[in-house]
Design a protein around this motif. Structure first.
Motif, PDB file in Angstrom:
ATOM      1  N   ARG A 291      18.815  67.562   2.297  1.00 16.22           N
ATOM      2  CA  ARG A 291      18.372  68.134   3.666  1.00 16.22           C
ATOM      3  C   ARG A 291      17.127  67.455   4.224  1.00 16.22           C
ATOM      4  O   ARG A 291      17.093  67.437   5.561  1.00 16.22           O
ATOM      5  CB  ARG A 291      17.973  69.627   3.325  1.00 16.22           C
ATOM      6  CG  ARG A 291      17.803  70.622   4.461  1.00 16.22           C
ATOM      7  CD  ARG A 291      18.058  71.911   4.062  1.00 16.22           C
ATOM      8  NE  ARG A 291      16.908  72.405   3.076  1.00 16.22           N
ATOM      9  CZ  ARG A 291      17.303  72.785   1.819  1.00 16.22           C
ATOM     10  NH1 ARG A 291      18.660  73.016   1.440  1.00 16.22           N
ATOM     11  NH2 ARG A 291      16.379  73.268   1.075  1.00 16.22           N
ATOM     12  N   ALA A 292      16.291  67.066   3.467  1.00 13.76           N
ATOM     13  CA  ALA A 292      15.065  66.253   3.843  1.00 13.76           C
ATOM     14  C   ALA A 292      15.526  65.053   4.658  1.00 13.76           C
ATOM     15  O   ALA A 292      14.939  64.582   5.731  1.00 13.76           O
ATOM     16  CB  ALA A 292      13.998  65.998   2.884  1.00 13.76           C
ATOM     17  N   GLN A 293      16.599  64.412   3.884  1.00 13.90           N
ATOM     18  CA  GLN A 293      17.007  63.137   4.611  1.00 13.90           C
ATOM     19  C   GLN A 293      17.882  63.339   5.962  1.00 13.90           C
ATOM     20  O   GLN A 293      17.812  62.672   6.708  1.00 13.90           O
ATOM     21  CB  GLN A 293      17.957  62.457   3.606  1.00 13.90           C
ATOM     22  CG  GLN A 293      17.218  61.880   2.425  1.00 13.90           C
ATOM     23  CD  GLN A 293      18.045  61.175   1.397  1.00 13.90           C
ATOM     24  OE1 GLN A 293      19.323  61.144   1.209  1.00 13.90           O
ATOM     25  NE2 GLN A 293      17.414  60.409   0.530  1.00 13.90           N
ATOM     26  N   ALA A 294      18.504  64.466   5.839  1.00 10.86           N
ATOM     27  CA  ALA A 294      19.410  64.743   7.086  1.00 10.86           C
ATOM     28  C   ALA A 294      18.275  65.272   8.294  1.00 10.86           C
ATOM     29  O   ALA A 294      18.537  64.644   9.406  1.00 10.86           O
ATOM     30  CB  ALA A 294      20.219  66.197   6.589  1.00 10.86           C
ATOM     31  N   ARG A 298      17.724  63.507  11.542  1.00 11.90           N
ATOM     32  CA  ARG A 298      17.650  64.149  13.043  1.00 11.90           C
ATOM     33  C   ARG A 298      16.591  64.138  13.900  1.00 11.90           C
ATOM     34  O   ARG A 298      16.775  63.715  15.107  1.00 11.90           O
ATOM     35  CB  ARG A 298      18.079  65.719  12.799  1.00 11.90           C
ATOM     36  CG  ARG A 298      18.438  66.503  14.133  1.00 11.90           C
ATOM     37  CD  ARG A 298      18.788  67.948  13.571  1.00 11.90           C
ATOM     38  NE  ARG A 298      17.792  68.622  12.861  1.00 11.90           N
ATOM     39  CZ  ARG A 298      17.804  68.696  11.708  1.00 11.90           C
ATOM     40  NH1 ARG A 298      18.935  68.375  11.017  1.00 11.90           N
ATOM     41  NH2 ARG A 298      16.884  69.646  11.030  1.00 11.90           N
ATOM     42  N   TYR A 299      15.438  63.973  13.097  1.00  7.78           N
ATOM     43  CA  TYR A 299      14.339  64.010  13.808  1.00  7.78           C
ATOM     44  C   TYR A 299      14.046  62.558  14.467  1.00  7.78           C
ATOM     45  O   TYR A 299      13.635  62.208  15.788  1.00  7.78           O
ATOM     46  CB  TYR A 299      13.018  64.244  12.989  1.00  7.78           C
ATOM     47  CG  TYR A 299      12.837  65.799  12.586  1.00  7.78           C
ATOM     48  CD1 TYR A 299      13.292  66.770  13.396  1.00  7.78           C
ATOM     49  CD2 TYR A 299      12.198  66.000  11.311  1.00  7.78           C
ATOM     50  CE1 TYR A 299      13.269  68.059  13.134  1.00  7.78           C
ATOM     51  CE2 TYR A 299      12.307  67.409  10.897  1.00  7.78           C
ATOM     52  CZ  TYR A 299      12.593  68.500  11.646  1.00  7.78           C
ATOM     53  OH  TYR A 299      12.581  69.884  11.458  1.00  7.78           O
ATOM     54  N   LEU A 303      13.615  61.860  18.285  1.00  2.00           N
ATOM     55  CA  LEU A 303      12.569  60.882  18.815  1.00  2.00           C
ATOM     56  C   LEU A 303      12.678  59.746  19.373  1.00  2.00           C
ATOM     57  O   LEU A 303      12.155  59.346  20.705  1.00  2.00           O
ATOM     58  CB  LEU A 303      11.441  60.621  17.670  1.00  2.00           C
ATOM     59  CG  LEU A 303      10.689  61.931  16.972  1.00  2.00           C
ATOM     60  CD1 LEU A 303       9.958  61.198  15.639  1.00  2.00           C
ATOM     61  CD2 LEU A 303       9.702  62.660  17.916  1.00  2.00           C
ATOM     62  N   ALA A 304      13.872  59.297  18.969  1.00  2.00           N
ATOM     63  CA  ALA A 304      14.372  58.117  19.798  1.00  2.00           C
ATOM     64  C   ALA A 304      15.022  58.468  21.083  1.00  2.00           C
ATOM     65  O   ALA A 304      14.700  57.859  22.125  1.00  2.00           O
ATOM     66  CB  ALA A 304      15.629  57.419  18.711  1.00  2.00           C
TER      67      ALA A 304
END
Length: 375
Positions: A291-294, A298-299, A303-304
């Motif tokens: 979940r952290a990697q997802a 996503r973040y 941000l991009a």
């Protein structure tokens, strides 16, 4: 004048014939018949004597011919294969048969308590009263490496591999058959020594519960080592070792075994719980990491995207800063004042001065829809 003439001598007078004796003639005929019968019997005996020298070696046997006590041939050439053979009759030659494929069974004679053949066949044990001491002269036992007493016996199944070694090392039977007593005694002594040697290298717990197979393998290893040293000429087919605690202390050993079993169960339950907890924690950790990697992905993408949007807005700002600022203010005010009923927007004056705002506070409140005037 003619010489004197010689006349032949007259023949001797004929002897009168001897009178025939009837008894002598009958005796001569009887002797002649007896000699013929004797010659026939001798011929028959010779044939039987020579014919009895043929013998057969069975398919599971190997044979040896001992001529005056010495083997006929050397090495493998002295062994007779299965089939028909001939030798001089006894006592010149002696035929020895050895069963090389027959499985022999032998059981150790030390380390086991006294039991009758009937009890052995029935699978029962002799009764023992509580507190009865062990009788060394009757009950066999072994000493383990930690100084404890156990009962243990080994059952060996073997067959003869080297008939020459067995015959000349352990003797021959009187009837031409191989005497297994010599081989059995040698193998039995070797088996007993291997059992004593192995027991002294293991603890009582290892022999009875923890390392039963290792103890059996050590008995077999030691037996094979001694068999090679003594050149027994046998091949081991199977070796089984049975061990028990002293019957006088059976209850105490049972309690120890039960405690060990209970300990093992508790340890297994603890290990099972630890494995379940570890697996659950690993699953939760993997889920959190995933979940952290997802979220990270996503973040980063958000941000991009924001960076690309700000880069586009920067170009608009550089072209007309005032127009850009008015558009942004209008967007923000529309978003902020979405749920406000009355909206008043006072833009700044071009000369930078403040504007005057006048509000009529006692105005008539809005009338509900469908209401009549004056009510």
């Amino acid at each position: 004048m003619a010489g004197p003439t010689h006349q032949p001598a007259p023949p001797p007078p004929a002897r009168p014939p001897t009178p025939v004796d009837t008894g002598s003639e009958a005796l001569a005929q009887a002797l002649h018949s007896s000699f013929a019968i004797v010659r026939f019997l001798m011929l028959v005996l010779v044939v039987v004597f020579l014919g009895s020298s043929f013998f057969i070696i069975g398919p599971q046997e190997r044979g040896l011919i001992l001529r005056l006590g010495r083997p006929v041939g050397e090495g493998e050439a002295a062994l007779l294969s299965p089939g028909l053979h001939w030798s001089f009759p006894y006592p010149i030659d002696e035929v020895v048969r050895v069963r090389i494929t027959e499985i022999q069974t032998l059981r150790s004679t030390i380390g086991w308590y006294a039991v009758t053949p009937e009890q052995e066949l029935a699978g029962t044990e002799p009764p023992v009263a509580p507190g009865t001491p062990l009788i060394p002269g009757v009950d066999g036992y072994l000493l383990t490496g930690d100084g404890n007493i156990i009962h243990s016996r080994a059952t060996l199944r073997y067959r003869i591999e080297d008939p020459l070694r067995c015959v000349f090392g352990f003797g021959v039977g009187t009837n031409g058959g191989f005497d297994l007593a010599g081989v059995s005694n040698a193998v039995l002594n070797t088996l007993n020594q291997a059992l004593v040697h192995a027991a002294a290298r293991f603890t009582v717990d290892d022999v009875l519960t923890r390392n039963v197979l290792g103890f059996q393998e050590e008995v077999l290893r030691r037996f094979l080592e001694l068999a090679r040293e003594r050149d027994l000429g046998i091949v081991v087919e199977q070796l089984q070792v049975e061990s028990r605690p002293p019957r006088q202390l059976k209850q105490a050993f049972d309690d120890v075994v039960n405690a060990a079993v209970r300990r093992g169960q508790v340890l297994n339950e603890a290990l099972s719980y630890a494995n379940q907890t570890t697996n659950r924690a690993m699953s939760e950790a993997a889920a959190l990491i995933s979940r952290a990697q997802a979220d990270r992905t996503r973040y980063l993408e958000s941000l991009a995207a924001e960076a690309r949007r700000f880069e586009g807005l920067l170009a608009q700002f550089e072209r007309n800063p005032d127009l850009y600022m008015q558009q942004r203010v209008a967007e923000v005010m529309a978003r902020v004042l979405t749920n406000v009923q009355d909206k008043f927007y006072i833009p700044e004056r071009s000369d930078g001065k403040t504007r005057e705002l006048r509000l009529l506070l006692n105005r008539e409140p809005p009338r509900p829809q469908g209401a009549q005037p004056g009510r």
